[in-house]
Design a protein around this motif. Structure first.
Motif, PDB file in Angstrom:
ATOM      1  N   LEU A 175      25.919   2.005  20.427  1.00 33.80           N
ATOM      2  CA  LEU A 175      24.824   1.094  20.776  1.00 33.80           C
ATOM      3  C   LEU A 175      24.589   0.072  19.671  1.00 33.80           C
ATOM      4  O   LEU A 175      24.360  -1.117  19.934  1.00 33.80           O
ATOM      5  N   PHE A 176      24.671   0.524  18.421  1.00 35.86           N
ATOM      6  CA  PHE A 176      24.476  -0.387  17.290  1.00 35.86           C
ATOM      7  C   PHE A 176      25.547  -1.467  17.257  1.00 35.86           C
ATOM      8  O   PHE A 176      25.253  -2.658  17.045  1.00 35.86           O
ATOM      9  N   VAL A 177      26.815  -1.091  17.471  1.00 34.86           N
ATOM     10  CA  VAL A 177      27.906  -2.060  17.463  1.00 34.86           C
ATOM     11  C   VAL A 177      27.725  -3.078  18.581  1.00 34.86           C
ATOM     12  O   VAL A 177      27.926  -4.287  18.391  1.00 34.86           O
ATOM     13  N   ILE A 178      27.318  -2.609  19.762  1.00 34.44           N
ATOM     14  CA  ILE A 178      27.124  -3.520  20.892  1.00 34.44           C
ATOM     15  C   ILE A 178      25.984  -4.495  20.619  1.00 34.44           C
ATOM     16  O   ILE A 178      26.094  -5.706  20.858  1.00 34.44           O
ATOM     17  N   LEU A 179      24.863  -3.978  20.109  1.00 28.75           N
ATOM     18  CA  LEU A 179      23.727  -4.850  19.804  1.00 28.75           C
ATOM     19  C   LEU A 179      24.087  -5.856  18.706  1.00 28.75           C
ATOM     20  O   LEU A 179      23.710  -7.031  18.770  1.00 28.75           O
ATOM     21  N   LEU A 180      24.828  -5.388  17.701  1.00 32.83           N
ATOM     22  CA  LEU A 180      25.258  -6.282  16.624  1.00 32.83           C
ATOM     23  C   LEU A 180      26.167  -7.377  17.172  1.00 32.83           C
ATOM     24  O   LEU A 180      26.041  -8.554  16.803  1.00 32.83           O
ATOM     25  N   GLY A 181      27.069  -6.987  18.078  1.00 33.80           N
ATOM     26  CA  GLY A 181      27.951  -7.974  18.689  1.00 33.80           C
ATOM     27  C   GLY A 181      27.186  -9.002  19.504  1.00 33.80           C
ATOM     28  O   GLY A 181      27.490 -10.198  19.465  1.00 33.80           O
ATOM     29  N   MET A 182      26.174  -8.561  20.248  1.00 31.99           N
ATOM     30  CA  MET A 182      25.389  -9.494  21.058  1.00 31.99           C
ATOM     31  C   MET A 182      24.631 -10.487  20.177  1.00 31.99           C
ATOM     32  O   MET A 182      24.539 -11.677  20.499  1.00 31.99           O
ATOM     33  N   VAL A 183      24.106 -10.002  19.039  1.00 29.21           N
ATOM     34  CA  VAL A 183      23.349 -10.881  18.139  1.00 29.21           C
ATOM     35  C   VAL A 183      24.257 -11.953  17.543  1.00 29.21           C
ATOM     36  O   VAL A 183      23.920 -13.146  17.514  1.00 29.21           O
ATOM     37  N   TYR A 184      25.444 -11.547  17.060  1.00 32.89           N
ATOM     38  CA  TYR A 184      26.321 -12.501  16.373  1.00 32.89           C
ATOM     39  C   TYR A 184      27.153 -13.336  17.342  1.00 32.89           C
ATOM     40  O   TYR A 184      27.761 -14.333  16.931  1.00 32.89           O
ATOM     41  N   ALA A 185      27.196 -12.942  18.623  1.00 33.16           N
ATOM     42  CA  ALA A 185      27.851 -13.782  19.634  1.00 33.16           C
ATOM     43  C   ALA A 185      26.879 -14.785  20.243  1.00 33.16           C
ATOM     44  O   ALA A 185      27.302 -15.808  20.786  1.00 33.16           O
ATOM     45  N   ALA A 228      32.951  -1.927  29.890  1.00 33.60           N
ATOM     46  CA  ALA A 228      33.551  -1.920  28.550  1.00 33.60           C
ATOM     47  C   ALA A 228      34.279  -3.233  28.269  1.00 33.60           C
ATOM     48  O   ALA A 228      34.253  -3.756  27.149  1.00 33.60           O
ATOM     49  N   LEU A 229      34.929  -3.799  29.293  1.00 33.60           N
ATOM     50  CA  LEU A 229      35.651  -5.059  29.122  1.00 33.60           C
ATOM     51  C   LEU A 229      34.690  -6.204  28.794  1.00 33.60           C
ATOM     52  O   LEU A 229      34.978  -7.054  27.943  1.00 33.60           O
ATOM     53  N   ALA A 230      33.557  -6.224  29.471  1.00 30.73           N
ATOM     54  CA  ALA A 230      32.556  -7.266  29.197  1.00 30.73           C
ATOM     55  C   ALA A 230      32.055  -7.162  27.762  1.00 30.73           C
ATOM     56  O   ALA A 230      31.949  -8.176  27.049  1.00 30.73           O
ATOM     57  N   PHE A 231      31.755  -5.934  27.324  1.00 31.24           N
ATOM     58  CA  PHE A 231      31.306  -5.769  25.945  1.00 31.24           C
ATOM     59  C   PHE A 231      32.424  -6.071  24.952  1.00 31.24           C
ATOM     60  O   PHE A 231      32.160  -6.507  23.826  1.00 31.24           O
ATOM     61  N   ASN A 232      33.674  -5.854  25.365  1.00 34.50           N
ATOM     62  CA  ASN A 232      34.802  -6.156  24.495  1.00 34.50           C
ATOM     63  C   ASN A 232      34.850  -7.653  24.174  1.00 34.50           C
ATOM     64  O   ASN A 232      35.058  -8.060  23.021  1.00 34.50           O
ATOM     65  N   LEU A 233      34.640  -8.494  25.175  1.00 35.89           N
ATOM     66  CA  LEU A 233      34.622  -9.942  24.949  1.00 35.89           C
ATOM     67  C   LEU A 233      33.470 -10.353  24.045  1.00 35.89           C
ATOM     68  O   LEU A 233      33.617 -11.213  23.172  1.00 35.89           O
ATOM     69  N   VAL A 234      32.318  -9.721  24.254  1.00 34.01           N
ATOM     70  CA  VAL A 234      31.158 -10.045  23.420  1.00 34.01           C
ATOM     71  C   VAL A 234      31.435  -9.688  21.961  1.00 34.01           C
ATOM     72  O   VAL A 234      31.197 -10.489  21.039  1.00 34.01           O
ATOM     73  N   ILE A 235      31.953  -8.477  21.734  1.00 38.19           N
ATOM     74  CA  ILE A 235      32.223  -8.034  20.361  1.00 38.19           C
ATOM     75  C   ILE A 235      33.332  -8.879  19.740  1.00 38.19           C
ATOM     76  O   ILE A 235      33.312  -9.202  18.545  1.00 38.19           O
ATOM     77  N   MET A 236      34.299  -9.268  20.552  1.00 42.01           N
ATOM     78  CA  MET A 236      35.402 -10.093  20.054  1.00 42.01           C
ATOM     79  C   MET A 236      34.912 -11.461  19.588  1.00 42.01           C
ATOM     80  O   MET A 236      35.282 -11.941  18.509  1.00 42.01           O
ATOM     81  N   VAL A 237      34.066 -12.099  20.393  1.00 43.77           N
ATOM     82  CA  VAL A 237      33.498 -13.397  20.009  1.00 43.77           C
ATOM     83  C   VAL A 237      32.642 -13.250  18.755  1.00 43.77           C
ATOM     84  O   VAL A 237      32.676 -14.090  17.847  1.00 43.77           O
ATOM     85  N   ALA A 238      31.869 -12.156  18.681  1.00 45.24           N
ATOM     86  CA  ALA A 238      31.030 -11.914  17.511  1.00 45.24           C
ATOM     87  C   ALA A 238      31.874 -11.741  16.251  1.00 45.24           C
ATOM     88  O   ALA A 238      31.542 -12.271  15.186  1.00 45.24           O
ATOM     89  N   ALA A 239      32.972 -10.988  16.379  1.00 47.96           N
ATOM     90  CA  ALA A 239      33.845 -10.767  15.221  1.00 47.96           C
ATOM     91  C   ALA A 239      34.453 -12.075  14.735  1.00 47.96           C
ATOM     92  O   ALA A 239      34.521 -12.339  13.530  1.00 47.96           O
TER      93      ALA A 239
END
Length: 617
Positions: free
Chosen positions: A13-23, A485-496
């Motif tokens: 949950l933390f990784v997903i929220l972090l990804g959403m913030v930085y994306a 999971a695929l949708a969150f993968n794109l979010v985390i990828m853009v954030a990274a």
């Protein structure tokens, strides 16, 4: 079976929220803007100057909706992007050549996101453009410096041979050596042919004196040109690296020009000032009072701000080319300074000269080659811009030599810490072998056109839609898990990519499309394995557990080999290939996280700890 401990759910949950913030900053489109800063880092941009710029825009009817200044630079936000070039011309004409006016994109990221360090992803030249500079290297100046050095060397060679000469000086690019007798001239010609093979000689008689006219050979001139251009290329690359620009392009164009492209750059004014400066220093001794001061041996420098009416010797002790390292710091009184380390040759020269000139003053001369733009009105009433090149010399230090200097010493007398940091940066990057001038500067739009950009985004959308539909139809409930999971993968990828300041290009978009397909490959392997275990008669809970455990090794091997290829592509590839490799590498890592941990967490939440007889897969 099929349960995660609480900490693992919280981690996901933390990784997903972090990804959403930085994306999230990527949803805020930047505003077209014009940025203004001083040619010198010590220039202050105050409210009066800001008012002058705003009034100039109002007089020309150019609409803007925001003007701000932090003292070092000013930013004026415009309503339309096609107003940037007209606004730049108006402001440059109003302020003159003492200021750098550059096109920029002003971020619109909310302050709370910016405070967290969240910034939008940089886009390459082929997506949102960047800055393109074309610089011309003044080869004549490089050849002139070589000829001036040759004059000093010829004089020294004559003195060593105890050969008397009348004059040896540079006249219009030709070294003219005059002698009183023909025998002295012939002996001098023999020395020139022996020790100065880069020069061609011509014997003449001028005003009763026997003369040798020496010019540099064509091969020697070409060698100087190649050295100057290659040295400037290295220096420019070092300066661009100091700026932290991702995937820059610095390459030779023609005989005497260099092209610089900075994709995704944010501070174009800073880039222009750093790249365009000829950051070379000359260390010269000040004229002694008992010397007869002449323009031939000394140069008068009237720097009203610090050292008025200073006469420095034209003979240079060392130049900035001998600086091997430079760092900014503060002296014992808290004033900015630059600590300099010389190479072995420069250190030896400095020690030799300073040892012989105790109690004399040593001047540090900072030389810049600039371009001044003036505007005139022609017969048709149109404004015509005329560029004029000029040299600005400034004494930044004039201190008394108290003891012999060595390889390390410091430069003081700087205005502020920013100026000392900039000077140290330029010296670390290296000096230019010849001055350069901007002959072209523009902001580049999408090189492949808006249609290709739209098609790139469309390809990601269509590819992802087809994958989502296939997974949903073929794997049913488990397909929903994979799609989430695929949708969150794109979010985390853009954030990274945003956090790493990676530059997204059209090949990078291709890497994202490939990642979309690869991200579900892992789920296909897992879900197929679960189906096999169910067909073999295992209970649903055991089949789910076995499917994830036994497919993990195959997934790891497949992704690891792909990651190795991506790393090799980045190491040996050029800009577009590197853009593809970056998105592919990040996509592999994020898909491993979401496809294995992410889907497993969803499956555990739905099926874990329950008695089930059938699963929809």
């Amino acid at each position: 079976m099929n349960r995660y401990p609480l900490w693992k759910y919280l981690l996901i949950l933390f990784v997903i929220l972090l990804g959403m913030v930085y994306a999230l900053p990527n949803l805020y489109v930047p505003d077209p803007a014009v940025q203004v800063s001083g040619q010198s880092s010590a220039t202050v941009i105050d409210q009066q100057l800001l008012d002058q710029m705003e009034q100039a825009l109002k007089d020309e009817g150019i609409e803007y909706f925001g003007a701000e200044s932090n003292g070092e630079n000013a930013l004026i936000r415009l309503k339309e992007r096609d107003q940037q070039l007209p606004a730049k011309r108006v402001i440059q004409r109003a302020l003159g050549s003492d200021y750098v006016v550059a096109l920029n994109l002003a971020p619109t990221t909310p302050e709370w996101l910016a405070a967290l360090g969240a910034q939008p992803m940089k886009l390459g030249l082929d997506l949102s453009g960047g800055v393109h500079f074309l610089l011309e290297v003044n080869i004549d100046e490089a050849v002139g410096k070589r000829m001036e050095s040759a004059v000093r060397e010829i004089r020294g060679a004559m003195r060593e041979e105890k050969l008397r000469y009348h004059t040896v000086k540079l006249e219009g690019g030709t070294i003219v050596s005059k002698f009183r007798t023909e025998e002295e001239r012939d002996e001098a010609n023999r020395i020139l042919r022996r020790d100065f093979r880069d020069l061609t000689t011509q014997l003449t008689t001028d005003g009763g004196l026997f003369t040798i006219r020496s010019n540099m050979s064509e091969s020697a001139i070409r060698e100087v040109e190649d050295y100057a251009l290659n040295q400037n290329l290295v220096t420019l690359r070092n300066r661009v690296n100091e700026l932290g620009v991702s995937e820059p392009i610095v390459q030779r164009q023609g005989r005497n020009r260099v092209m610089v492209e900075l994709p995704g750059v944010q501070d174009t004014a800073e880039a222009k000032r750093i790249i365009g400066k000829t950051a070379n220093l000359e260390f010269r001794l000040e004229a002694e009072e008992q010397n007869v001061v002449t323009a031939e041996k000394f140069e008068f420098l009237n720097d009203k701000s610090r050292f008025p009416d200073a006469w420095l010797e034209r003979t240079v002790v060392i130049t900035g080319d001998h600086v091997s390292n430079a760092s900014a710091s503060f002296d014992e009184n808290g004033f900015p300074q630059v600590n300099i380390t010389l190479d072995s040759d420069g250190g030896a020269r400095m020690h030799r000269v300073s040892r012989k000139n105790i109690d004399r003053r040593l001047g540090v001369l900072f030389i810049e080659y600039k371009t001044r733009t003036t505007y005139t009105t022609n017969e048709k009433g149109e404004q015509v811009a005329t560029s004029e090149r000029y040299v600005e010399k400034k004494i930044i230090s004039l201190a008394t030599i108290r003891s012999a200097l060595g390889k390390t010493f410091r430069i003081t007398g700087l205005d502020n810490p920013r100026e000392s940091s900039e000077l140290a940066l330029l010296l670390r990057a290296g000096g230019l072998a010849a001055p350069m001038y901007f002959v072209e500067e523009r902001t580049i739009g999408p090189s492949l056109g808006a249609e290709n950009i739209a098609l790139g985004v469309k390809s990601v959308t269509i590819g992802m839609a087809m994958v989502l539909l296939f997974m949903l139809v073929y794997y049913r409930v488990f397909g929903i898990f994979a799609n989430v999971a695929l949708a969150f993968n794109l979010v985390i990828m853009v954030a990274a990519m945003s956090m790493l300041s990676a530059t997204l290009t059209l090949p990078g978009i291709a890497g994202i499309v490939l990642t979309v397909g690869m991200a579900v490959d892992a789920n296909v392997l897992i879900f197929s394995r679960i189906r096999e275990e169910l067909a073999n008669g295992l209970p649903p809970q055991s089949a789910i557990n076995a499917g994830y455990d036994r497919a993990f090794v195959s997934i790891l091997d497949a992704n690891l080999t792909t990651l190795i290829v991506a790393v090799i592509l980045y190491a040996v590839g050029s800009g577009p290939v590197q853009g593809f490799a970056v998105t592919l590498s990040i996509g592999i890592l994020t898909s491993m996280f979401t496809a294995i941990l992410g889907t497993r967490a969803l499956v555990n939440l739905v099926y874990g700890g329950r008695t089930i007889n059938k699963v929809w897969i």
